[in-house]
Motif scaffolding. Structure first.
Motif, PDB file in Angstrom:
ATOM      1  N   ALA A 153       0.841  -1.201   0.000  1.00 14.43           N
ATOM      2  CA  ALA A 153       0.000   0.000   0.000  1.00 14.43           C
ATOM      3  C   ALA A 153       0.876   1.251   0.000  1.00 14.43           C
ATOM      4  N   GLN A 154       0.322   2.362  -0.481  1.00 15.00           N
ATOM      5  CA  GLN A 154       1.089   3.608  -0.546  1.00 15.00           C
ATOM      6  C   GLN A 154       1.456   4.116   0.846  1.00 15.00           C
ATOM      7  N   THR A 155       0.555   3.937   1.797  1.00 12.65           N
ATOM      8  CA  THR A 155       0.827   4.321   3.184  1.00 12.65           C
ATOM      9  C   THR A 155       0.480   3.160   4.100  1.00 12.65           C
ATOM     10  N   SER A 156       1.217   3.042   5.184  1.00 14.55           N
ATOM     11  CA  SER A 156       0.994   1.935   6.117  1.00 14.55           C
ATOM     12  C   SER A 156       1.807   2.163   7.382  1.00 14.55           C
ATOM     13  N   SER A 157       1.427   1.483   8.456  1.00 14.97           N
ATOM     14  CA  SER A 157       2.223   1.510   9.688  1.00 14.97           C
ATOM     15  C   SER A 157       3.182   0.327   9.750  1.00 14.97           C
ATOM     16  N   LEU A 158       3.238  -0.458   8.674  1.00 17.83           N
ATOM     17  CA  LEU A 158       4.183  -1.575   8.593  1.00 17.83           C
ATOM     18  C   LEU A 158       5.606  -1.033   8.551  1.00 17.83           C
ATOM     19  N   LYS A 159       6.471  -1.519   9.426  1.00  9.19           N
ATOM     20  CA  LYS A 159       7.839  -1.016   9.530  1.00  9.19           C
ATOM     21  C   LYS A 159       8.890  -2.017   9.040  1.00  9.19           C
ATOM     22  N   ASN A 160       8.591  -3.284   9.161  1.00 12.50           N
ATOM     23  CA  ASN A 160       9.622  -4.292   8.903  1.00 12.50           C
ATOM     24  C   ASN A 160       9.144  -5.367   7.933  1.00 12.50           C
ATOM     25  N   ILE A 161      10.057  -5.791   7.059  1.00  7.96           N
ATOM     26  CA  ILE A 161       9.890  -7.048   6.341  1.00  7.96           C
ATOM     27  C   ILE A 161      10.766  -8.045   7.092  1.00  7.96           C
ATOM     28  N   GLU A 162      10.146  -8.980   7.755  1.00  6.51           N
ATOM     29  CA  GLU A 162      10.873  -9.854   8.665  1.00  6.51           C
ATOM     30  C   GLU A 162      11.730 -10.864   7.900  1.00  6.51           C
ATOM     31  N   GLN A 163      12.543 -11.590   8.654  1.00  4.97           N
ATOM     32  CA  GLN A 163      13.441 -12.551   8.038  1.00  4.97           C
ATOM     33  C   GLN A 163      12.675 -13.630   7.268  1.00  4.97           C
ATOM     34  N   ARG A 164      13.179 -13.897   6.072  1.00  3.35           N
ATOM     35  CA  ARG A 164      12.687 -14.963   5.196  1.00  3.35           C
ATOM     36  C   ARG A 164      11.234 -14.771   4.756  1.00  3.35           C
ATOM     37  N   THR A 165      10.712 -13.557   4.853  1.00  2.73           N
ATOM     38  CA  THR A 165       9.314 -13.329   4.495  1.00  2.73           C
ATOM     39  C   THR A 165       8.987 -13.826   3.095  1.00  2.73           C
ATOM     40  N   GLY A 185      14.664  -7.722   6.659  1.00  2.63           N
ATOM     41  CA  GLY A 185      15.283  -8.703   7.540  1.00  2.63           C
ATOM     42  C   GLY A 185      16.193  -9.695   6.846  1.00  2.63           C
ATOM     43  N   THR A 186      16.876 -10.466   7.649  1.00  2.00           N
ATOM     44  CA  THR A 186      17.806 -11.496   7.172  1.00  2.00           C
ATOM     45  C   THR A 186      17.093 -12.468   6.222  1.00  2.00           C
ATOM     46  N   GLY A 187      17.663 -12.627   5.049  1.00  2.00           N
ATOM     47  CA  GLY A 187      17.115 -13.595   4.091  1.00  2.00           C
ATOM     48  C   GLY A 187      15.716 -13.283   3.616  1.00  2.00           C
ATOM     49  N   ALA A 188      15.292 -12.017   3.695  1.00  2.00           N
ATOM     50  CA  ALA A 188      13.909 -11.668   3.360  1.00  2.00           C
ATOM     51  C   ALA A 188      13.523 -12.085   1.951  1.00  2.00           C
ATOM     52  N   PHE A 189      14.458 -11.938   0.994  1.00  2.00           N
ATOM     53  CA  PHE A 189      14.204 -12.322  -0.401  1.00  2.00           C
ATOM     54  C   PHE A 189      15.253 -13.337  -0.875  1.00  2.00           C
ATOM     55  N   ILE A 207      19.373  -3.206   5.836  1.00  2.00           N
ATOM     56  CA  ILE A 207      19.193  -4.365   4.966  1.00  2.00           C
ATOM     57  C   ILE A 207      19.965  -5.510   5.600  1.00  2.00           C
ATOM     58  N   GLY A 208      19.269  -6.537   5.993  1.00  2.00           N
ATOM     59  CA  GLY A 208      19.868  -7.616   6.765  1.00  2.00           C
ATOM     60  C   GLY A 208      20.767  -8.520   5.949  1.00  2.00           C
ATOM     61  N   ALA A 209      21.528  -9.335   6.655  1.00  2.00           N
ATOM     62  CA  ALA A 209      22.408 -10.310   6.016  1.00  2.00           C
ATOM     63  C   ALA A 209      21.599 -11.238   5.113  1.00  2.00           C
ATOM     64  N   GLN A 210      22.162 -11.534   3.951  1.00  2.00           N
ATOM     65  CA  GLN A 210      21.569 -12.462   2.985  1.00  2.00           C
ATOM     66  C   GLN A 210      20.185 -12.028   2.503  1.00  2.00           C
ATOM     67  N   ALA A 211      19.851 -10.758   2.679  1.00  2.00           N
ATOM     68  CA  ALA A 211      18.504 -10.291   2.341  1.00  2.00           C
ATOM     69  C   ALA A 211      18.115 -10.617   0.903  1.00  2.00           C
TER      70      ALA A 211
END
Length: 274
Positions: A153-165, A185-189, A207-211
């Motif tokens: 979404a264009q606006t959101s209160s979401l702050k994090n893409i967690e690990q391995r999402t 997060g780590t390994g997110a993608f 940007i986490g490790a192995q993201a």
């Protein structure tokens, strides 16, 4: 004689009162046997055969805990209300490996998507994250191998893409991270092997490790000045990336990181002095 008759009459009346009292108590007990207990509804079946199991979060809201549906490929619309209560959460593993789902529609009541909630939904092709969602758990969409497009979404209160999402979403071709995301997060993608283009908006800090490790087709990357930390192997395994196609602001942490990575990739080996 009159006194004796009066005593007998009083005793008779007392016995009648006791008998009536016992009868009333017995009637009450008999009625209890016919009382119907409150029926607790724990799942709802929709017209198209989708079954949503749920549990209460509080007196007015519920979380979906498990999904069951037809085996044929079909789109799923997650209801906004179940048993007259708002649906605010999807619990951990609720849709785990529901490979028959091809598309998802989330209600605007939803705030939380749990860990591994949709992991293994290998038929899911597109995903729209609504503005109301403020939390997405780790590996929530892990292994969604048909997923080609993710839209935030264009606006959101979401702050994090967690690990391995989005780990192992092997059909995903491009991703645009919005400005409100502060941490990837780590390994997110990790292992998104078709991911060719990444745009990260100003606002992201970590940007986490192995993201984005082993995104082997990655050729275009745009990094913002706000990034202050990039973990180890964040873009490892992307051989095409360091030749060209990387954008970053001058004098930024991102510039320093990428240049050091290029140096490591292109510098000749050091020879021992004789």
């Amino acid at each position: 004689m009159k006194k004796l008759l009066a005593m007998l009459l009083a005793a008779t009346m007392l016995l009648c009162l006791v008998a009536c009292s016992d009868k009333n108590d017995n009637d009450k007990n008999d009625l209890k046997d016919y009382e119907v207990e409150e029926i607790i509804i724990t799942y709802v079946v929709t017209e198209n055969g989708d079954t949503f199991h749920f549990e209460s979060v509080d007196s007015e809201t519920v979380a979906i805990t498990k999904y069951e549906g037809p085996d044929t490929p079909h789109a799923v619309e997650i209801p906004a209300v179940l048993n007259e209560k708002k649906v605010v959460a999807i619990a951990d593993t609720a849709f785990y490996y529901s490979s028959q789902i091809t598309a998802l529609t989330f209600p605007d009541t939803l705030t939380t998507i749990g860990s591994f909630a949709f992991a293994g939904c290998s038929g899911l092709t597109e995903l729209n994250i609504p503005a109301t969602v403020s939390t997405i758990g780790e590996a929530a969409f892990y292994g969604c191998t048909a997923l080609t497009k993710v839209t935030f979404a264009q606006t959101s209160s979401l702050k994090n893409i967690e690990q391995r999402t989005f780990d192992s979403c092997t059909a995903l071709t491009a991703i645009s991270i919005p400005a409100y995301i502060e941490t990837i997060g780590t390994g997110a993608f990790l292992g998104c092997t078709k991911l060719a283009s990444i745009t990260i908006a100003e606002g992201c800090q970590i940007i986490g490790a192995q993201a984005f490790q082993n995104c082997t087709e990655l050729a275009s990357l745009k990094l913002p000045a706000s990034v202050a930390s990039i973990g180890k192997f964040a873009f490892a395994g992307s051989e095409n990336l360091y030749m060209d196609g990387v954008e970053y602001p001058a004098d930024s942490y991102a510039e320093s990181y990428i240049k050091n990575m290029k140096l490591e990739e292109t510098a000749p080996p050091v020879e021992d002095e004789e």
